[in-house]
Design a protein around this motif. Structure first.
Motif, PDB file in Angstrom:
ATOM      1  N   UNK A  38       0.827  -1.208   0.000  1.00 42.61           N
ATOM      2  CA  UNK A  38       0.000   0.000   0.000  1.00 42.61           C
ATOM      3  C   UNK A  38       0.857   1.251   0.000  1.00 42.61           C
ATOM      4  N   UNK A  39       1.868   1.251   0.860  1.00 46.53           N
ATOM      5  CA  UNK A  39       2.744   2.418   0.952  1.00 46.53           C
ATOM      6  C   UNK A  39       3.490   2.689  -0.342  1.00 46.53           C
ATOM      7  N   UNK A  40       4.003   1.617  -0.963  1.00 46.68           N
ATOM      8  CA  UNK A  40       4.743   1.792  -2.211  1.00 46.68           C
ATOM      9  C   UNK A  40       3.835   2.281  -3.339  1.00 46.68           C
ATOM     10  N   UNK A  41       2.595   1.820  -3.359  1.00 49.86           N
ATOM     11  CA  UNK A  41       1.662   2.260  -4.396  1.00 49.86           C
ATOM     12  C   UNK A  41       1.345   3.740  -4.245  1.00 49.86           C
ATOM     13  N   UNK A  42       0.987   4.133  -3.041  1.00 49.24           N
ATOM     14  CA  UNK A  42       0.627   5.533  -2.795  1.00 49.24           C
ATOM     15  C   UNK A  42       1.845   6.439  -2.900  1.00 49.24           C
ATOM     16  N   UNK A  43       3.040   5.872  -2.684  1.00 49.97           N
ATOM     17  CA  UNK A  43       4.265   6.660  -2.776  1.00 49.97           C
ATOM     18  C   UNK A  43       4.486   7.220  -4.183  1.00 49.97           C
ATOM     19  N   UNK A  44       3.841   6.626  -5.174  1.00 51.02           N
ATOM     20  CA  UNK A  44       3.983   7.129  -6.548  1.00 51.02           C
ATOM     21  C   UNK A  44       3.508   8.567  -6.666  1.00 51.02           C
ATOM     22  N   UNK A  45       2.516   8.944  -5.885  1.00 50.26           N
ATOM     23  CA  UNK A  45       2.012  10.315  -5.939  1.00 50.26           C
ATOM     24  C   UNK A  45       3.071  11.319  -5.476  1.00 50.26           C
ATOM     25  N   UNK A  46       3.620  11.191  -4.253  1.00 47.25           N
ATOM     26  CA  UNK A  46       4.621  12.179  -3.832  1.00 47.25           C
ATOM     27  C   UNK A  46       5.903  12.141  -4.648  1.00 47.25           C
ATOM     28  N   UNK A  47       6.289  10.952  -5.154  1.00 46.66           N
ATOM     29  CA  UNK A  47       7.494  10.887  -5.977  1.00 46.66           C
ATOM     30  C   UNK A  47       7.314  11.694  -7.259  1.00 46.66           C
ATOM     31  N   UNK A  48       6.178  11.512  -7.912  1.00 50.01           N
ATOM     32  CA  UNK A  48       5.911  12.282  -9.126  1.00 50.01           C
ATOM     33  C   UNK A  48       5.757  13.758  -8.811  1.00 50.01           C
ATOM     34  N   UNK A  49       5.175  14.058  -7.670  1.00 54.46           N
ATOM     35  CA  UNK A  49       5.025  15.453  -7.266  1.00 54.46           C
ATOM     36  C   UNK A  49       6.387  16.106  -7.033  1.00 54.46           C
ATOM     37  N   UNK A  50       7.294  15.363  -6.403  1.00 54.63           N
ATOM     38  CA  UNK A  50       8.637  15.894  -6.169  1.00 54.63           C
ATOM     39  C   UNK A  50       9.392  16.154  -7.461  1.00 54.63           C
ATOM     40  N   UNK A  51       9.125  15.361  -8.483  1.00 53.13           N
ATOM     41  CA  UNK A  51       9.750  15.579  -9.792  1.00 53.13           C
ATOM     42  C   UNK A  51       9.098  16.750 -10.519  1.00 53.13           C
ATOM     43  N   UNK A  52       7.773  16.830 -10.425  1.00 50.27           N
ATOM     44  CA  UNK A  52       7.057  17.880 -11.139  1.00 50.27           C
ATOM     45  C   UNK A  52       7.240  19.257 -10.553  1.00 50.27           C
ATOM     46  N   UNK A  53       7.492  19.350  -9.230  1.00 52.65           N
ATOM     47  CA  UNK A  53       7.618  20.651  -8.580  1.00 52.65           C
ATOM     48  C   UNK A  53       8.680  21.552  -9.186  1.00 52.65           C
ATOM     49  N   UNK A  54       9.927  21.096  -9.305  1.00 54.13           N
ATOM     50  CA  UNK A  54      10.958  21.949  -9.915  1.00 54.13           C
ATOM     51  C   UNK A  54      10.639  22.344 -11.355  1.00 54.13           C
ATOM     52  N   UNK A  55      10.063  21.407 -12.116  1.00 58.49           N
ATOM     53  CA  UNK A  55       9.677  21.742 -13.486  1.00 58.49           C
ATOM     54  C   UNK A  55       8.597  22.824 -13.498  1.00 58.49           C
ATOM     55  N   UNK A  56       7.668  22.734 -12.565  1.00 54.13           N
ATOM     56  CA  UNK A  56       6.624  23.743 -12.488  1.00 54.13           C
ATOM     57  C   UNK A  56       7.172  25.127 -12.245  1.00 54.13           C
ATOM     58  N   UNK A  57       8.163  25.228 -11.356  1.00 63.04           N
ATOM     59  CA  UNK A  57       8.768  26.526 -11.096  1.00 63.04           C
ATOM     60  C   UNK A  57       9.472  27.093 -12.309  1.00 63.04           C
ATOM     61  N   UNK A  58      10.227  26.256 -13.010  1.00 58.10           N
ATOM     62  CA  UNK A  58      10.940  26.730 -14.205  1.00 58.10           C
ATOM     63  C   UNK A  58       9.974  27.122 -15.315  1.00 58.10           C
ATOM     64  N   UNK A  59       8.939  26.316 -15.514  1.00 60.95           N
ATOM     65  CA  UNK A  59       7.956  26.646 -16.549  1.00 60.95           C
ATOM     66  C   UNK A  59       7.216  27.937 -16.220  1.00 60.95           C
ATOM     67  N   UNK A  60       6.936  28.153 -14.941  1.00 60.48           N
ATOM     68  CA  UNK A  60       6.237  29.377 -14.545  1.00 60.48           C
ATOM     69  C   UNK A  60       7.098  30.606 -14.799  1.00 60.48           C
ATOM     70  N   UNK A  61       8.403  30.501 -14.515  1.00 57.91           N
ATOM     71  CA  UNK A  61       9.295  31.637 -14.762  1.00 57.91           C
ATOM     72  C   UNK A  61       9.445  31.924 -16.251  1.00 57.91           C
TER      73      UNK A  61
END
Length: 456
Positions: free
Chosen positions: A302-325
């Motif tokens: 269960x933990x590993x399955x749900x962990x996919x959400x925060x892992x993808x979020x951690x990857x998307x966060x920096x990209x979001x900042x760069x795209x916004x700038x």
């Protein structure tokens, strides 16, 4: 002291203080971590102090209630004080409260320490986006704001997993001690790199009255929703929130908040933040319950399955900042919210034949979208305010996010009960999460371009 005394100007080119952005991220992580990490230890706390489950629950409520209740009053107060002394004081108080909770000899002392933590945590929640925004030039704010906006929710998601690990090997007191090294590191970095500006000002009678009114309103709502799962009549406890809020809005303390919410459709942005946070909290709660109770999946699976959400979020966060700038905060935030809504919509028809990877990739899609959306949305809210109301703007967006994370489990429980037997409750709850995420998309898309272009 005037409202602008404590304001720090944006640094000149070449002197961006990324160490302070790191401080904002570190403290956002531990403050949000504390909202969920204690849940897993409630049974052990109850056994250790020989108290009921209802009393042990106050180890969580003692933190959450003052944190959420004091966000708006803290924002108004922080607009009139220096950032450096406020941050150092808040980190110190938060860390001492955590240490006192770990050393508590009886339940009452633990709850009191958690109230102290929550009170200082409210100040930290407001300061984090302010610190990130003021530490870099305007053209880099998307990247800077994505750091606390991403690490904060990551703290909330990883709380139960980290708490379980500590509980199994070191006991429940370690849950309160694990944050101290992070607090110490953040305090040292802030003391070294944060410019001296302004001083602390003791809240006056007017500020304390405003805090009591809005704090009382938030408290009765949260308490009513928290206990409604046991007895629906508890929902009546939330009724006094209406007159308390109306009275506060008529006072001087409510006027800056009304101004910030009305300026450039900021109310719509805060509603989008609330909707996304609520969608995430409902989804997270229901999926964990479904996988372990209905699918008999192990805690690890269960933990590993749900962990996919925060892992993808951690990857998307920096990209979001760069795209916004590069392309602007509004289109980036809208694209991120659209991805999140799509991921949640794809989860609604969840069936018995689905494998864990089937769930995982949909969670990853939603998580990547949430990472893209977080920083740019927070930047839009912050840049809509004047320099004199920056902390007030931060308090509104943090209140919206915190309410979503706090109310999500209660709403998830209610929808599960309303859905009846089988998977009806699960699908109803997932549908609610998807609907909330979809609501955020037009709210972000309609936000005026002028808001994101305004310099603070």
């Amino acid at each position: 002291m005037s409202a602008t005394t404590g304001q720090a100007a944006a640094p000149p080119a070449g002197t961006d203080r990324w160490s302070l952005v790191a401080v904002a991220g570190m403290l956002s992580f531990v403050a949000m971590l504390d909202m969920n990490i204690v849940n897993i230890a409630l049974a052990d706390i109850g056994k250790g102090f020989h108290i009921s489950a209802q009393t042990a629950q106050w180890a969580v409520l003692g933190y959450q209630l003052p944190l959420v209740a004091l966000l708006l009053p803290a924002g108004r107060w922080l607009d009139a004080v220096g950032t450096r002394p406020a941050l150092l004081t808040a980190v110190t108080g938060f860390a001492l409260g955590s240490a006192a909770a770990a050393a508590a000899p009886w339940a009452g002392a633990l709850i009191a320490a958690r109230v102290v933590q929550g009170s200082f945590g409210a100040v930290l929640f407001v300061l984090m986006p302010v610190l990130a925004m003021r530490s870099v030039r305007p053209e880099l704010r998307g990247r800077a704001m994505s750091v606390p906006a991403t690490l904060g929710p990551l703290g909330a998601v990883t709380g139960p997993a980290l708490g379980g690990l500590l509980l199994d090997h070191l006991g429940w007191r370690a849950i309160f001690l694990v944050k101290l090294p992070v607090c110490l590191g953040a305090w040292l970095l802030a003391r070294r790199h944060l410019p001296r500006s302004g001083a602390l000002v003791k809240p006056g009678r007017t500020e304390l009255t405003d805090a009591a009114l809005i704090g009382g309103a938030v408290c009765v709502v949260l308490l009513g929703l928290t206990f409604t799962a046991d007895a629906p009549a508890w929902l009546l406890l939330a009724a006094p929130a209406v007159p308390l809020t109306a009275l506060w809005l008529r006072r001087a303390g409510g006027q800056p908040v009304r101004s910030v919410l009305r300026a450039n459709r900021t109310a719509g942005l805060n509603t989008a933040v609330l909707a996304i946070a609520l969608a995430f909290a409902v989804m997270h709660y229901l999926l964990a319950l479904h996988l372990q109770r209905d699918e008999a999946a192990s805690a690890t699976a269960t933990g590993l399955t749900i962990l996919c959400f925060p892992l993808a979020m951690g990857i998307g966060g920096p990209f979001g900042g760069r795209l916004a700038d590069r392309f602007g905060a509004r289109p980036t935030a809208t694209a991120g919210a659209t991805l999140t809504a799509l991921g949640f919509l794809l989860l609604v028809p969840l069936g018995d034949t689905w494998s864990l990877p089937d769930i995982a990739w949909r969670l990853a899609l939603a998580g990547a979208g949430m990472g893209l959306y977080g920083g740019p949305t927070q930047a839009m809210v912050m840049t809509s305010a004047t320099p004199a109301t920056t902390a007030t703007a931060a308090s509104t967006v943090q209140l919206a996010r915190s309410l979503g994370f706090t109310l999500g489990p209660a709403l998830a429980t209610a929808t599960w009960s309303l859905g009846g037997s089988g998977t009806g409750g699960l699908h109803l709850g997932l549908g609610l999460a998807a609907a909330c995420a979809c609501l955020a998309v037009p709210l972000l898309a309609r936000h005026g371009r002028a808001t994101a272009a305004r310099a603070v």
